[in-house]
Design an enzyme around this catalytic site. Structure first.
Site, PDB file in Angstrom:
ATOM      1  N   CYS A 197     -30.396  30.768  -5.046  1.00  0.00           N
ATOM      2  CA  CYS A 197     -30.955  31.423  -6.301  1.00  0.00           C
ATOM      3  C   CYS A 197     -29.753  31.541  -7.050  1.00  0.00           C
ATOM      4  CB  CYS A 197     -31.593  32.748  -5.771  1.00  0.00           C
ATOM      5  SG  CYS A 197     -32.827  32.405  -4.599  1.00  0.00           S
ATOM      6  N   ARG A 245      -8.102  13.920   0.818  1.00  0.00           N
ATOM      7  CA  ARG A 245      -9.179  13.585   0.183  1.00  0.00           C
ATOM      8  C   ARG A 245      -9.257  11.986   0.232  1.00  0.00           C
ATOM      9  NH1 ARG A 245     -11.732  15.898  -4.345  1.00  0.00           N
ATOM     10  NH2 ARG A 245      -9.625  17.086  -4.404  1.00  0.00           N
TER      11      ARG A 245
HETATM   12  C1  PLP Z   1      -4.598  20.044  -0.066  1.00  0.00           C
HETATM   13  C2  PLP Z   1      -3.166  19.591   0.265  1.00  0.00           C
HETATM   14  C3  PLP Z   1      -2.925  18.219   0.565  1.00  0.00           C
HETATM   15  C4  PLP Z   1      -4.010  17.143   0.485  1.00  0.00           C
HETATM   16  O1  PLP Z   1      -4.514  16.985  -0.787  1.00  0.00           O
HETATM   17  P1  PLP Z   1      -5.521  15.711  -0.942  1.00  0.00           P
HETATM   18  O2  PLP Z   1      -5.547  15.732  -2.429  1.00  0.00           O
HETATM   19  O3  PLP Z   1      -6.718  16.067  -0.222  1.00  0.00           O
HETATM   20  O4  PLP Z   1      -4.814  14.417  -0.505  1.00  0.00           O
HETATM   21  C5  PLP Z   1      -1.993  17.928   1.202  1.00  0.00           C
HETATM   22  N1  PLP Z   1      -0.852  19.077   1.100  1.00  0.00           N
HETATM   23  C6  PLP Z   1      -0.987  20.230   0.819  1.00  0.00           C
HETATM   24  C7  PLP Z   1       0.015  21.054   0.832  1.00  0.00           C
HETATM   25  C8  PLP Z   1      -2.073  20.640   0.556  1.00  0.00           C
HETATM   26  O5  PLP Z   1      -2.428  21.744   0.006  1.00  0.00           O
END
Ligand code: PLP
Length: 405
Positions: free
Chosen positions: A326, A260
């Protein structure tokens, strides 16, 4: 954005090369002198154009499925710099990953370790394994994206993990050199990462004392981003520098898996106003993007700033911004104070680069949006808008043999 909408239509995801590169480099530069690897978390945004950009910047990848591995390989990612996470890897996925030569596996149960050892034996491979430990630490985030508590499905409790590490000789085809942890997503209080790090480091020391030499620590992803104008997300540089500091001199290679925080702020969802609908008690701005394009408001009650592409400085109005699907849950914003907009106006739904397109669906038989990557003054289409024909690909009416394979 007006030009992008004209060329590629709406709804459309638009990403900034510059922002993605800047965020990635902020991690890399802060970890600089330490042995480290930044594994971008593919599930945040797995479009080939984005993966290729990150691969070219030198990123490794964190995957959670065989499909994500396929994407990484198609985008030119280095399989040696891939870590495979997830609670439910199937035998077929483990075999595919081993045959592709991926770097390491973050295992989440003894059963998975046993299966991986067996398949690795058959393929005469000996992959690096990290047990994903569950630190039983709570984080202030949406309950659907917290993963570090005892009663979450993720990871292995410390005690059980310690037993597996100490029993390593039972798994001759695995190299237990690593340990991993990922406590959730959209985390603002970076203190919890350091709490977790301390807990995991204590386990690493105990294991080393018992003759299990762990030389790699994967702290996962999870750093939050600002979705609201008045929010102050932690800085990548400060967070990563803190990590580097904490791990310095500990004889550990540090891995992180940000998703993210690299792509979230780098993307918007560009949409056009279809109608302004004034109901008895309130006003609705009906746009051509919907929950099938961006499900975050419906799924996580998340907030996305929405701004007109051209602000004509009209008075402020109070409205719900909704899509054509919807469902009453189909909204991008509720009771939002925003500048007045008219039919035909373009809106930017901000901070939509992560967990946006990847969660898009064809609900209501809506073709999925186009994706565009902007670099400098150039915009290129990295994913075509789906057509009606795409909607029925692989479907048949009478189950004829051609498509039943
Ligand atoms: C989703 C996930 C991430 C990334 O998380 P962010 O919040 O997008 O940085 C990293 N490692 C694992 C194992 C995840 O499931």
């Amino acid at each position: 954005m007006s030009e992008v909408a004209q060329r590629f239509g709406t709804p459309c995801y638009v990403y900034s090369t510059e922002t993605i590169a800047t965020n990635y480099r902020a991690y890399r530069d802060a970890l600089g002198h330490l042995p480290h690897e930044v594994h971008y978390s593919v599930k945040a945004n797995g479009s080939l154009g984005i993966l290729s950009l990150l691969a070219n910047l030198g990123a490794g990848f964190d995957i959670v499925s065989g499909g994500e591995l396929f994407r990484v390989l198609k985008a030119g990612g280095d399989p040696a710099k891939v870590v495979f996470s997830g609670v439910g890897k199937t035998a077929a996925e483990l075999e595919y990953a081993l045959r592709s030569g991926i770097g390491s596996f973050n295992c989440e149960s003894q059963e998975e370790v046993e299966l991986l050892d067996k398949i690795a034996g058959q393929l005469e491979a000996r992959p690096v394994v990290a047990l994903r430990v569950n630190p039983d630490i709570s984080t202030e985030t949406h309950p659907y994206i917290a993963t570090g508590l005892r009663d979450h499905k993720f990871g292995i409790p410390f005690k059980a993990a310690e037993r597996i590490y100490r029993d390593a000789e039972r798994f001759p085809h695995l190299r237990f050199e690593s340990i991993s942890c990922h406590i959730g997503s959209q985390i603002f209080d970076t203190g919890v990462f350091f709490e977790v790090l301390e807990k995991v480091m204590a386990l690493v020391e105990r294991l080393r004392g018992a003759g299990v030499f762990i030389c790699q620590l994967d702290l996962g992803g999870g750093l939050g981003v600002s979705y609201r104008r008045d929010e102050n997300a932690p800085s990548i540089a400060e967070y990563a520098a803190g990590l580097a500091n904490a791990v310095e001199g500990k004889d550990l290679r540090l891995l992180i898996e940000p998703g993210r925080s690299i792509v979230g702020p780098a993307g918007i969802l560009l949409t056009q106003v279809v109608y302004r609908k004034i109901a008895e008690s309130k006003e609705f701005i009906v746009v051509d993007a919907a929950m099938n394009d961006l499900i975050r408001p419906a799924l996580y009650q998340s907030h996305h700033e929405i701004i007109p592409v051209v602000d004509r400085n009209l008075e402020v109005l109070n409205a719900d911004v909704v899509g054509p699907v919807c469902e009453t849950g189909d909204f991008l914003a509720r009771d939002r104070r925003m500048p007045t907009v008219d039919t035909g106006d373009l809106l930017a739904v901000c901070t939509a680069g992560a967990y946006g397109f990847v969660q898009a669906s064809n609900y209501n038989a809506r073709p999925r949006a186009a994706e565009v990557l902007v670099e400098g003054s150039k915009a290129k289409l990295i994913r075509e808008r789906e057509s009606y024909e795409d909607l029925i690909r692989g479907e048949t009416i009478d189950g004829d043999s051609q498509s039943a394979s």
